[in-house]
Design an enzyme around this catalytic site. Structure first.
Site, PDB file in Angstrom:
ATOM      1  N   ASN A 187       0.605  -1.275   0.022  1.00 49.54           N
ATOM      2  CA  ASN A 187       0.157  -0.025  -0.343  1.00 49.54           C
ATOM      3  C   ASN A 187       0.814   1.529   0.173  1.00 49.54           C
ATOM      4  O   ASN A 187       1.301   1.766   1.309  1.00 49.54           O
ATOM      5  CB  ASN A 187      -1.063   0.591   0.987  1.00 49.54           C
ATOM      6  CG  ASN A 187      -2.193   1.270   1.315  1.00 49.54           C
ATOM      7  OD1 ASN A 187      -2.099   2.119   0.156  1.00 49.54           O
ATOM      8  ND2 ASN A 187      -2.361   1.948   2.587  1.00 49.54           N
ATOM      9  N   TRP A 188       0.982   1.709  -0.794  1.00 50.35           N
ATOM     10  CA  TRP A 188       1.884   3.399  -0.608  1.00 50.35           C
ATOM     11  C   TRP A 188       0.755   4.324  -0.665  1.00 50.35           C
ATOM     12  O   TRP A 188       2.044   5.267  -0.588  1.00 50.35           O
ATOM     13  CB  TRP A 188       1.869   3.810  -2.603  1.00 50.35           C
ATOM     14  CG  TRP A 188       2.810   2.342  -3.642  1.00 50.35           C
ATOM     15  CD1 TRP A 188       3.797   1.062  -2.888  1.00 50.35           C
ATOM     16  CD2 TRP A 188       3.787   1.993  -4.405  1.00 50.35           C
ATOM     17  NE1 TRP A 188       4.417   0.280  -4.151  1.00 50.35           N
ATOM     18  CE2 TRP A 188       4.537   1.029  -5.080  1.00 50.35           C
ATOM     19  CE3 TRP A 188       3.233   2.702  -5.430  1.00 50.35           C
ATOM     20  CZ2 TRP A 188       4.836   0.439  -6.139  1.00 50.35           C
ATOM     21  CZ3 TRP A 188       4.069   2.880  -7.289  1.00 50.35           C
ATOM     22  CH2 TRP A 188       4.911   1.973  -7.185  1.00 50.35           C
ATOM     23  N   LYS A 189      -0.149   4.425  -0.038  1.00 52.46           N
ATOM     24  CA  LYS A 189      -0.907   5.880   0.001  1.00 52.46           C
ATOM     25  C   LYS A 189      -1.014   6.336  -0.318  1.00 52.46           C
ATOM     26  O   LYS A 189      -0.124   6.669  -1.819  1.00 52.46           O
ATOM     27  CB  LYS A 189      -0.360   5.509   2.063  1.00 52.46           C
ATOM     28  CG  LYS A 189      -0.359   4.151   2.299  1.00 52.46           C
ATOM     29  CD  LYS A 189       0.052   5.192   3.935  1.00 52.46           C
ATOM     30  CE  LYS A 189       0.121   2.989   5.094  1.00 52.46           C
ATOM     31  NZ  LYS A 189       0.433   3.722   6.323  1.00 52.46           N
ATOM     32  N   GLY A 220       2.935  -1.344   4.472  1.00 50.38           N
ATOM     33  CA  GLY A 220       2.278   0.025   3.584  1.00 50.38           C
ATOM     34  C   GLY A 220       3.941   0.769   3.667  1.00 50.38           C
ATOM     35  O   GLY A 220       4.516   0.783   2.545  1.00 50.38           O
ATOM     36  N   GLY A 221       4.451   1.011   4.976  1.00 49.96           N
ATOM     37  CA  GLY A 221       5.982   2.085   4.325  1.00 49.96           C
ATOM     38  C   GLY A 221       7.243   1.076   3.795  1.00 49.96           C
ATOM     39  O   GLY A 221       7.176   1.705   3.143  1.00 49.96           O
ATOM     40  N   GLU A 223      -6.674   4.499   8.236  1.00 45.87           N
ATOM     41  CA  GLU A 223      -6.446   5.746   7.981  1.00 45.87           C
ATOM     42  C   GLU A 223      -7.471   6.464   7.383  1.00 45.87           C
ATOM     43  O   GLU A 223      -7.976   7.806   7.310  1.00 45.87           O
ATOM     44  CB  GLU A 223      -5.492   6.014   6.780  1.00 45.87           C
ATOM     45  CG  GLU A 223      -4.049   5.657   7.639  1.00 45.87           C
ATOM     46  CD  GLU A 223      -2.962   5.465   7.000  1.00 45.87           C
ATOM     47  OE1 GLU A 223      -3.337   5.374   6.048  1.00 45.87           O
ATOM     48  OE2 GLU A 223      -2.129   4.983   7.725  1.00 45.87           O
ATOM     49  N   SER A 246       3.650  -2.334  10.809  1.00 47.50           N
ATOM     50  CA  SER A 246       5.223  -2.691  10.439  1.00 47.50           C
ATOM     51  C   SER A 246       5.765  -3.982  10.204  1.00 47.50           C
ATOM     52  O   SER A 246       6.604  -4.347  10.950  1.00 47.50           O
ATOM     53  CB  SER A 246       5.621  -1.841  11.079  1.00 47.50           C
ATOM     54  OG  SER A 246       5.156  -0.988  11.979  1.00 47.50           O
ATOM     55  N   GLY A 251       2.296   1.761  10.447  1.00 54.90           N
ATOM     56  CA  GLY A 251       3.364   3.429  10.343  1.00 54.90           C
ATOM     57  C   GLY A 251       3.715   3.251  11.884  1.00 54.90           C
ATOM     58  O   GLY A 251       4.586   4.837  11.617  1.00 54.90           O
ATOM     59  N   HIS A 290      -9.422   0.840   5.058  1.00 53.01           N
ATOM     60  CA  HIS A 290      -8.621   1.005   5.690  1.00 53.01           C
ATOM     61  C   HIS A 290      -8.727   1.943   7.039  1.00 53.01           C
ATOM     62  O   HIS A 290      -8.955   3.050   6.807  1.00 53.01           O
ATOM     63  CB  HIS A 290      -7.057   1.667   5.215  1.00 53.01           C
ATOM     64  CG  HIS A 290      -5.725   1.995   5.772  1.00 53.01           C
ATOM     65  ND1 HIS A 290      -5.474   2.485   6.406  1.00 53.01           N
ATOM     66  CD2 HIS A 290      -4.932   0.778   5.120  1.00 53.01           C
ATOM     67  CE1 HIS A 290      -4.090   2.138   6.263  1.00 53.01           C
ATOM     68  NE2 HIS A 290      -3.807   1.539   6.189  1.00 53.01           N
ATOM     69  N   GLU A 327      -5.632  -5.108   9.896  1.00 55.76           N
ATOM     70  CA  GLU A 327      -4.276  -4.752  10.521  1.00 55.76           C
ATOM     71  C   GLU A 327      -4.688  -3.558  12.018  1.00 55.76           C
ATOM     72  O   GLU A 327      -5.500  -2.498  12.404  1.00 55.76           O
ATOM     73  CB  GLU A 327      -4.166  -3.444   9.832  1.00 55.76           C
ATOM     74  CG  GLU A 327      -3.744  -3.734   8.133  1.00 55.76           C
ATOM     75  CD  GLU A 327      -3.469  -2.935   7.481  1.00 55.76           C
ATOM     76  OE1 GLU A 327      -2.409  -2.982   6.516  1.00 55.76           O
ATOM     77  OE2 GLU A 327      -4.000  -1.889   7.162  1.00 55.76           O
TER      78      GLU A 327
END
Ligand code: PEP
Length: 262
Positions: free
Chosen positions: A9-11, A236-237, A100, A215, A176, A98, A170
């Protein structure tokens, strides 16, 4: 047999030209023998989808997902993107719910259920995210929170529709933050999720892939993916670094020893 999946997930990161370089780098580094039958999903921002799909078009085990969709098919919703628009680009999946989006955009369970419906109407696989906050975990409510999110977001689906769903667990406190659920915490919750899916869908629950997100890094992926109810990861990251992401994909195959087929 359920699919082994690693999704990135590049966000809201990278501009389209950087996104193309990133996907090219990922494709170059992926080693088919180390990747085995792990399915890779890349979820870039909307603006990158056309270019990214062009690059992965010929790659059998790689799919592209959008990060969100609107619940209506068309209409006066300035700035929004419908599931039909995404599907028309030959995209395979869409992330829904998600944390977020739940938190910053106040997306309710009811809205998310209608987004799941929109995705399924257009043959997109929903990657449906669930997870508890730190406070909910500390008060011992994590399982209740997550099972309610599943019930409210997915349990209106028929078994046939449910077959296309991928679930991502998640924990919000691990996204993150550098904090990761221990492999045991992940397994405990994944088993609870599968049991809850089974209470509604019976044996079909054994076929549904449940990904862990929070993470995930090259250093912890193998141990987490080694747990029996963890079928992969939503990353993610670390998905923004081609070497790290590819190491995580390869860790999936090592962790499962190639025992499960897509
Ligand atoms: C995510 O955004 O879905 C996620 C799990 O992020 P990170 O890996 O950076 O924690």
């Amino acid at each position: 047999m359920r699919a082994k999946i690693v999704a990135g997930n590049w966000k809201m990161n990278t501009v389209p030209s950087d996104g193309v370089s990133l996907v090219v780098d990922i494709l170059e580094k992926l080693n088919p023998t180390q990747m085995g039958d792990t399915r890779v999903i890349i979820a870039p921002p909307f603006t990158h989808l056309i270019d990214v799909i062009d690059h992965v078009w010929e790659e059998g085990h790689i799919s592209v997902a959008a990060q969100n969709c609107h619940h209506e098919d068309s209409g006066a919703y300035t700035g929004e993107i419908s599931a039909g628009m995404i599907a028309d680009l030959n995209i395979d999946a869409v992330i829904i719910g998600h944390s977020e989006r739940r938190e910053y955009f106040k997306e309710s369970d009811e809205l998310l259920a209608s987004k799941v419906d929109a995705a399924i109407r257009h043959s997109l696989m929903p990657i449906f995210c669930v997870g508890e906050s730190l406070e909910q975990r500390q008060s011992g409510n994590h399982e209740k929170v997550v099972t309610e999110q599943l019930t409210n977001g997915l349990f209106h689906l028929s078994p046939e529709q449910m077959k296309s769903v991928i679930v991502a667990y998640e924990p919000v406190w691990a996204i993150g933050t550098g904090e990761t659920a221990t492999p045991e915490q992940a397994q405990e919750m994944h088993a609870a999720i599968r049991a809850h899916l089974s209470s509604k869908y019976g044996d079909l629950a054994e076929e549904i892939s449940i990904l862990y997100g929070g993470s995930v890094k090259p250093s912890n992926a193998r141990e987490i993916f080694g747990k029996p109810d963890v079928d992969g990861g939503l990353v993610g990251g670390a998905s923004l670094d081609a070497s790290d992401f590819v190491s995580i994909v390869h860790a999936m195959q090592t962790a499962k020893g190639g025992l499960r087929a897509v």
